[in-house]
Write an enzyme that holds these catalytic residues in place. Structure first.
Site, PDB file in Angstrom:
ATOM      1  N   SER A 169       0.782  -1.230   0.000  1.00  0.00           N
ATOM      2  CA  SER A 169       0.000   0.000   0.000  1.00  0.00           C
ATOM      3  C   SER A 169       0.814   1.279   0.000  1.00  0.00           C
ATOM      4  CB  SER A 169      -0.945   0.013   1.209  1.00  0.00           C
ATOM      5  OG  SER A 169      -0.220  -0.062   2.423  1.00  0.00           O
ATOM      6  N   HIS A 217      -5.491  -3.795  -2.025  1.00  0.00           N
ATOM      7  CA  HIS A 217      -5.203  -2.830  -3.088  1.00  0.00           C
ATOM      8  C   HIS A 217      -5.083  -3.488  -4.455  1.00  0.00           C
ATOM      9  CE1 HIS A 217      -4.640   0.900  -0.807  1.00  0.00           C
ATOM     10  NE2 HIS A 217      -4.210   0.118   0.172  1.00  0.00           N
ATOM     11  N   LYS A 264     -12.316   0.085  -0.971  1.00  0.00           N
ATOM     12  CA  LYS A 264     -11.397   0.780  -1.876  1.00  0.00           C
ATOM     13  C   LYS A 264     -11.995   0.781  -3.286  1.00  0.00           C
ATOM     14  CE  LYS A 264      -7.333   0.146   1.015  1.00  0.00           C
ATOM     15  NZ  LYS A 264      -8.045  -0.345   2.215  1.00  0.00           N
TER      16      LYS A 264
END
Length: 393
Positions: free
Chosen positions: A183, A211, A241
């Site tokens: 990240s 991610h 996300k």
């Protein structure tokens, strides 16, 4: 109020200020979009969000949430093991499993609680956990909750991983844990090599793909990107996300999920997701599965952003993904760059110790599918102007 405690707090906060490590909270006063209103400043280009695909403010997600509230109410009313397990939750977990091409999935309140739930629930004192040194804080805390022995190996170093596997051969079970996409640097774990070693040394593999979900592998994540999803024992994903809403999940075998529903403490003792959240996530999965343009636009913007930052003379580190760090080094200079960019109408946040090592401060930029070319060009103009003024360029 206890004076000793208050004195200690005052001292600690003062120390953060002196070290340029104190970061006040920003206040978002608009939807999470390409341009936002933050701290009273409008029309700010948003390069700080994890909203990779721009789904957090998508009309279909908002409509799905509204309809769910009308039908199911504002809250689930209980933990899922009592009577909070709605048909919507079952539908979402079925959809996630299908999307990830695994047998089953289990949704948690966040990616952080998913790590806190799964790691100590599948390991005990006779086991060993082998974890990358740059794994996310939630992995670190999940490992700390386990009674298993732990080995930390050098970042993405397969030789170091093999050495750790050799040193833990007396453990009953061994679990290798790695982020799929890291990240802070934006690089990708070498999953084919990790799996080869895991098979050689009879270890299980867990990938935290917070991610990678929605970004790699046509949106299905890092394991799918490498074509090794059938060889990963545990996949963790986030719903906050690229999916644009809230929550985390574990995807894997039906036996794994069955065990977690019986013993994973964050699942057992947390109220179920509100219906609006679940319905919005399902709507997001529909879009991700049937419309590849979101991911395509994300990568088009990512390539343009990286190339032009580098053209200006910025160091973007080892990133291979939309996570694009602008390496600065000095914590004070990174915070100064953040402030100057905001004055120019660009929100990009400084990342400093303890999130990254001392002397490795950076501005983390996050291009997304929601940015227009003008958004990126205006941001690049600000980065050039401010970088020269501060002596970074």
């Amino acid at each position: 109020m206890n004076g000793t405690l208050q004195d200690w707090l005052t001292s600690q906060i003062g120390s953060l200020h002196q070290q340029n490590l104190y970061k006040p909270l920003l206040v978002l006063e608009s939807a999470s979009d390409a341009r936002i209103t933050v701290n009273g400043k409008s029309n700010v280009i948003n390069l700080a969000s994890n909203n990779y695909l721009g789904l957090a403010n998508h009309p279909k997600l908002k409509q799905a949430a509204i309809e769910a509230v009308e039908r199911y109410g504002a809250g689930a009313g209980a933990v899922r093991t009592i009577i909070g397990n709605m048909s919507l939750h079952a539908e979402l977990e079925k959809r996630i499993a299908e999307f990830k091409h695994v047998e089953a999935s289990l949704v948690f309140q966040s990616g952080f609680t998913a790590n806190a739930g799964v790691i100590p629930t599948i390991t005990d004192g006779d086991d060993a956990i082998i974890t990358d040194e740059l794994n996310h804080a939630s992995i670190i805390d999940g490992v700390r909750l386990s009674k298993a022995a732990r080995k930390i190996y050098k970042h993405n170093d397969l030789n170091a991983l093999e050495e750790a596997l050799k040193e833990t051969q007396n453990a009953k079970k061994r679990l290798i844990i790695t982020d799929g996409v890291f990240s802070m640097d934006g690089d990708i774990a070498p999953l084919p090599g990790i799996i080869a070693l895991a098979e050689q040394y009879n270890a299980a593999v867990m990938v935290d793909d917070a991610h990678g979900s929605g970004v790699l592998g046509g949106g299905r994540g890092t394991a799918y990107h490498f074509g090794v999803h059938q060889k990963i024992d545990i996949q963790l994903g986030t719903l906050s996300k690229a999916v644009g809403v809230m929550g985390g999940y574990i995807a894997g075998s039906s036996r794994l999920i069955d065990w977690l529903t019986q013993r994973a403490r964050p699942f057992l003792f947390s109220t179920a997701h509100p219906p609006a959240v679940v319905a919005a996530v399902i709507a997001a999965l529909d879009l991700m599965e049937h419309d590849p343009s979101f991911t395509e636009r994300l990568w088009e913007n990512t390539r343009y952003w990286k190339e032009n930052l580098q053209r200006l003379g910025y160091d973007t580190g080892i990133s291979e993904t939309p996570i694009t760090p602008v390496m600065v080094g000095d914590e004070g200079q990174a915070l100064a760059l953040q402030r100057a960019l905001l004055e120019e109408g660009v929100l990009a946040l400084a990342i400093v110790f303890p999130t990254v090592a001392r002397g490795k401060a950076r501005i983390r930029t996050m291009p997304s599918a929601m940015h227009s070319r003008k958004d990126l060009d205006d941001a690049l103009e600000a980065f050039e102007k401010v970088g020269k003024r501060l002596g970074i360029l």
